[in-house]
Design an enzyme around this catalytic site. Sequence first.
Site, PDB file in Angstrom:
ATOM      1  N   ALA A 272     -12.251 -59.913 -20.033  1.00 56.74           N
ATOM      2  CA  ALA A 272     -12.589 -60.857 -20.680  1.00 56.74           C
ATOM      3  C   ALA A 272     -13.428 -62.155 -20.387  1.00 56.74           C
ATOM      4  CB  ALA A 272     -11.090 -61.873 -21.051  1.00 56.74           C
ATOM      5  N   ASN A 273     -13.561 -61.435 -18.838  1.00 51.67           N
ATOM      6  CA  ASN A 273     -13.909 -62.443 -18.261  1.00 51.67           C
ATOM      7  C   ASN A 273     -16.111 -62.779 -18.353  1.00 51.67           C
ATOM      8  OD1 ASN A 273     -13.901 -60.222 -16.760  1.00 51.67           O
ATOM      9  ND2 ASN A 273     -15.800 -61.080 -15.979  1.00 51.67           N
TER      10      ASN A 273
ATOM     11  N   ILE B 286     -18.468 -59.491 -24.590  1.00 46.01           N
ATOM     12  CA  ILE B 286     -17.587 -59.502 -26.083  1.00 46.01           C
ATOM     13  C   ILE B 286     -16.682 -59.763 -25.746  1.00 46.01           C
ATOM     14  CG2 ILE B 286     -19.554 -58.190 -27.091  1.00 46.01           C
ATOM     15  CD1 ILE B 286     -17.706 -56.016 -27.346  1.00 46.01           C
ATOM     16  N   GLY B 287     -15.874 -59.709 -24.549  1.00 45.26           N
ATOM     17  CA  GLY B 287     -14.346 -60.091 -24.918  1.00 45.26           C
ATOM     18  C   GLY B 287     -14.823 -61.252 -24.435  1.00 45.26           C
TER      19      GLY B 287
ATOM     20  N   TYR C 135     -19.095 -40.950 -21.602  1.00 48.51           N
ATOM     21  CA  TYR C 135     -19.989 -42.160 -22.363  1.00 48.51           C
ATOM     22  C   TYR C 135     -18.491 -42.359 -23.754  1.00 48.51           C
ATOM     23  CZ  TYR C 135     -20.194 -46.726 -23.729  1.00 48.51           C
ATOM     24  OH  TYR C 135     -19.459 -47.836 -24.935  1.00 48.51           O
TER      25      TYR C 135
HETATM   26  N1  LIG Z   1     -22.647 -53.828 -25.779  1.00 52.19           N
HETATM   27  C1  LIG Z   1     -22.925 -52.926 -26.006  1.00 52.19           C
HETATM   28  O1  LIG Z   1     -23.765 -52.794 -26.445  1.00 52.19           O
HETATM   29  C2  LIG Z   1     -21.603 -52.783 -26.318  1.00 52.19           C
HETATM   30  C3  LIG Z   1     -21.841 -51.377 -27.841  1.00 52.19           C
HETATM   31  C4  LIG Z   1     -20.830 -50.033 -28.000  1.00 52.19           C
HETATM   32  C5  LIG Z   1     -19.237 -50.512 -27.089  1.00 52.19           C
HETATM   33  N2  LIG Z   1     -19.337 -51.471 -26.406  1.00 52.19           N
HETATM   34  C6  LIG Z   1     -18.210 -51.586 -25.829  1.00 52.19           C
HETATM   35  O2  LIG Z   1     -17.732 -53.065 -25.994  1.00 52.19           O
HETATM   36  C7  LIG Z   1     -16.569 -53.221 -24.627  1.00 52.19           C
HETATM   37  C8  LIG Z   1     -17.465 -54.573 -23.869  1.00 52.19           C
HETATM   38  O3  LIG Z   1     -18.346 -54.574 -23.043  1.00 52.19           O
HETATM   39  P1  LIG Z   1     -19.731 -55.442 -23.049  1.00 52.19           P
HETATM   40  O4  LIG Z   1     -20.362 -54.658 -23.868  1.00 52.19           O
HETATM   41  O5  LIG Z   1     -19.018 -56.887 -22.781  1.00 52.19           O
HETATM   42  O6  LIG Z   1     -19.392 -54.730 -21.319  1.00 52.19           O
HETATM   43  P2  LIG Z   1     -19.708 -56.159 -19.813  1.00 52.19           P
HETATM   44  O7  LIG Z   1     -20.196 -57.809 -20.369  1.00 52.19           O
HETATM   45  O8  LIG Z   1     -19.870 -55.331 -19.150  1.00 52.19           O
HETATM   46  O9  LIG Z   1     -17.940 -56.056 -20.075  1.00 52.19           O
HETATM   47  C9  LIG Z   1     -16.982 -55.437 -19.706  1.00 52.19           C
HETATM   48  C10 LIG Z   1     -15.416 -56.064 -19.183  1.00 52.19           C
HETATM   49  O10 LIG Z   1     -15.092 -55.352 -19.055  1.00 52.19           O
HETATM   50  C11 LIG Z   1     -14.782 -54.978 -17.821  1.00 52.19           C
HETATM   51  N3  LIG Z   1     -14.521 -53.588 -16.993  1.00 52.19           N
HETATM   52  C12 LIG Z   1     -15.066 -53.037 -16.723  1.00 52.19           C
HETATM   53  N4  LIG Z   1     -15.071 -52.351 -15.168  1.00 52.19           N
HETATM   54  C13 LIG Z   1     -13.370 -52.332 -15.386  1.00 52.19           C
HETATM   55  C14 LIG Z   1     -11.880 -52.261 -15.259  1.00 52.19           C
HETATM   56  N5  LIG Z   1     -12.506 -51.651 -13.866  1.00 52.19           N
HETATM   57  N6  LIG Z   1     -11.408 -52.859 -14.638  1.00 52.19           N
HETATM   58  C15 LIG Z   1     -11.306 -54.449 -15.723  1.00 52.19           C
HETATM   59  N7  LIG Z   1     -11.989 -54.111 -16.829  1.00 52.19           N
HETATM   60  C16 LIG Z   1     -13.246 -54.088 -16.536  1.00 52.19           C
HETATM   61  C17 LIG Z   1     -15.809 -55.923 -16.944  1.00 52.19           C
HETATM   62  O11 LIG Z   1     -14.995 -56.911 -15.833  1.00 52.19           O
HETATM   63  P3  LIG Z   1     -15.760 -57.231 -14.600  1.00 52.19           P
HETATM   64  O12 LIG Z   1     -17.182 -58.371 -15.016  1.00 52.19           O
HETATM   65  O13 LIG Z   1     -14.954 -57.498 -13.527  1.00 52.19           O
HETATM   66  O14 LIG Z   1     -17.212 -55.517 -13.979  1.00 52.19           O
HETATM   67  C18 LIG Z   1     -15.772 -57.095 -18.172  1.00 52.19           C
HETATM   68  O15 LIG Z   1     -15.137 -57.753 -17.806  1.00 52.19           O
HETATM   69  C19 LIG Z   1     -16.682 -51.906 -23.813  1.00 52.19           C
HETATM   70  O16 LIG Z   1     -15.815 -51.121 -24.444  1.00 52.19           O
HETATM   71  C20 LIG Z   1     -18.167 -51.196 -24.250  1.00 52.19           C
HETATM   72  O17 LIG Z   1     -18.042 -49.980 -24.359  1.00 52.19           O
HETATM   73  C21 LIG Z   1     -20.514 -52.073 -26.060  1.00 52.19           C
END
Ligand SMILES: NC(=O)c1ccc[n+]([C@@H]2O[C@H](COP(=O)([O-])OP(=O)(O)OC[C@H]3O[C@@H](n4cnc5c(N)ncnc54)[C@H](OP(=O)(O)O)[C@@H]3O)[C@@H](O)[C@H]2O)c1
Length: 326
Positions: free
Chosen positions: A23-24, A27-28, A194
């Site tokens: 959540a940091n 989208i979280g 993935y």
């Molecule tokens: N962005 C897209 O286009 C997209 C499309 C489809 C699905 N999604 C899904 O949406 C979700 C959120 O992605 P996002 O796009 O918001 O990406 P993001 O900005 O990279 O955020 C990912 C989050 O996951 C955390 N994370 C990664 N590895 C981790 C670990 N080992 N333990 C605990 N936390 C961890 C990250 O923490 P840190 O900051 O500490 O790394 C960050 O808080 C993911 O499940 C992704 O697969 C995203």
Amino acid sequence: MGGKQSFPVVKLPKERIVVITGANTGIGYEAAKWVAMMGATVIMACRSKERAEKAMQKIREEFQVEKEKRTPVICDTESLSLEFMELDLSSFKSVRGFIEAYKSSGRALHVLVCNAGVALVPFTRTEDGFEVMLQVNYLSHFIITAHLLPIMRKSGEDCRIVLVSSDAHRSCNFDLTKINYSGDPEKFGRWDYYGRSKLYQIMQMHCMHRRLKEFNISVNSLHPGLVDTEISRSFQDYRLMTRLNGIAKSFGLMKTPIDGALPIINAVVNPDLKGVGGVYFKNLEGGYSTTEARDKTKQEALWKKTLELLKNEILEDQIQGREGKM
Ligand SMILES: NC(=O)c1ccc[n+]([C@@H]2O[C@H](COP(=O)([O-])OP(=O)(O)OC[C@H]3O[C@@H](n4cnc5c(N)ncnc54)[C@H](OP(=O)(O)O)[C@@H]3O)[C@@H](O)[C@H]2O)c1
């Protein structure tokens, strides 16, 4: 939220506890911010305390802006109830620590959002011996949901599990004999693995929905769309993908994090979704996953395989329902 407000904004009690992994940022972060601003207690389950605290500070500042704008509902929330809990999904030791800490807190759990994720990572094996996308995106979240189910069952009506998946599940192979990659690292299919991890989340949703139908817990999954977040950190070395990402961005094809967070926020707060489960959401509507993702035989084969892989982490009888095994 950029003037657009397309998810319901509802007053939530502080006693409603929502855990959001990762959540940091991305989208979280947006989901945590809006759900907390609606009044619920949000626990940000993140691997870095420092990044989570910075995010909490930013949320508090953005909350003040909404208060000053007199944003309806939000301005009625007196103060935010935001907490950090440490969770590194690439380590089962950390996952166990998180579960133990949550259980020993004695608190309820109303909504669990499995959002954290990594994408298109080059082949990496975790300390637990699993390919990292399999473990972070799927297995660790599976363990957490399984171990926290007994708490949710006792947390009153309308508890929800939200699994953040992806349309990337459309282009992958379903082959349980190769669920944990062990081939040549150079030949590792990042897209394939993935996509698999995201397919498993949809299949897990269907398996859990069948098992939890009679309980107070609904399980849904969703695709947030193509969103401009920090997810591209995971594939900085993947030139083709970083170029495609850049092109998508420059043509305005990517959503902002708040637009990507809409289906999560909707799944967490929409009162009309009380008791609605087994849905793969795209935007705010139910969408279609692949025929494979909806194949019950394959879903159950994955469930069985998952419990085999996790035999040291979860025993079937630890996730028992009222009348027997899940
Ligand atoms: N962005 C897209 O286009 C997209 C499309 C489809 C699905 N999604 C899904 O949406 C979700 C959120 O992605 P996002 O796009 O918001 O990406 P993001 O900005 O990279 O955020 C990912 C989050 O996951 C955390 N994370 C990664 N590895 C981790 C670990 N080992 N333990 C605990 N936390 C961890 C990250 O923490 P840190 O900051 O500490 O790394 C960050 O808080 C993911 O499940 C992704 O697969 C995203």
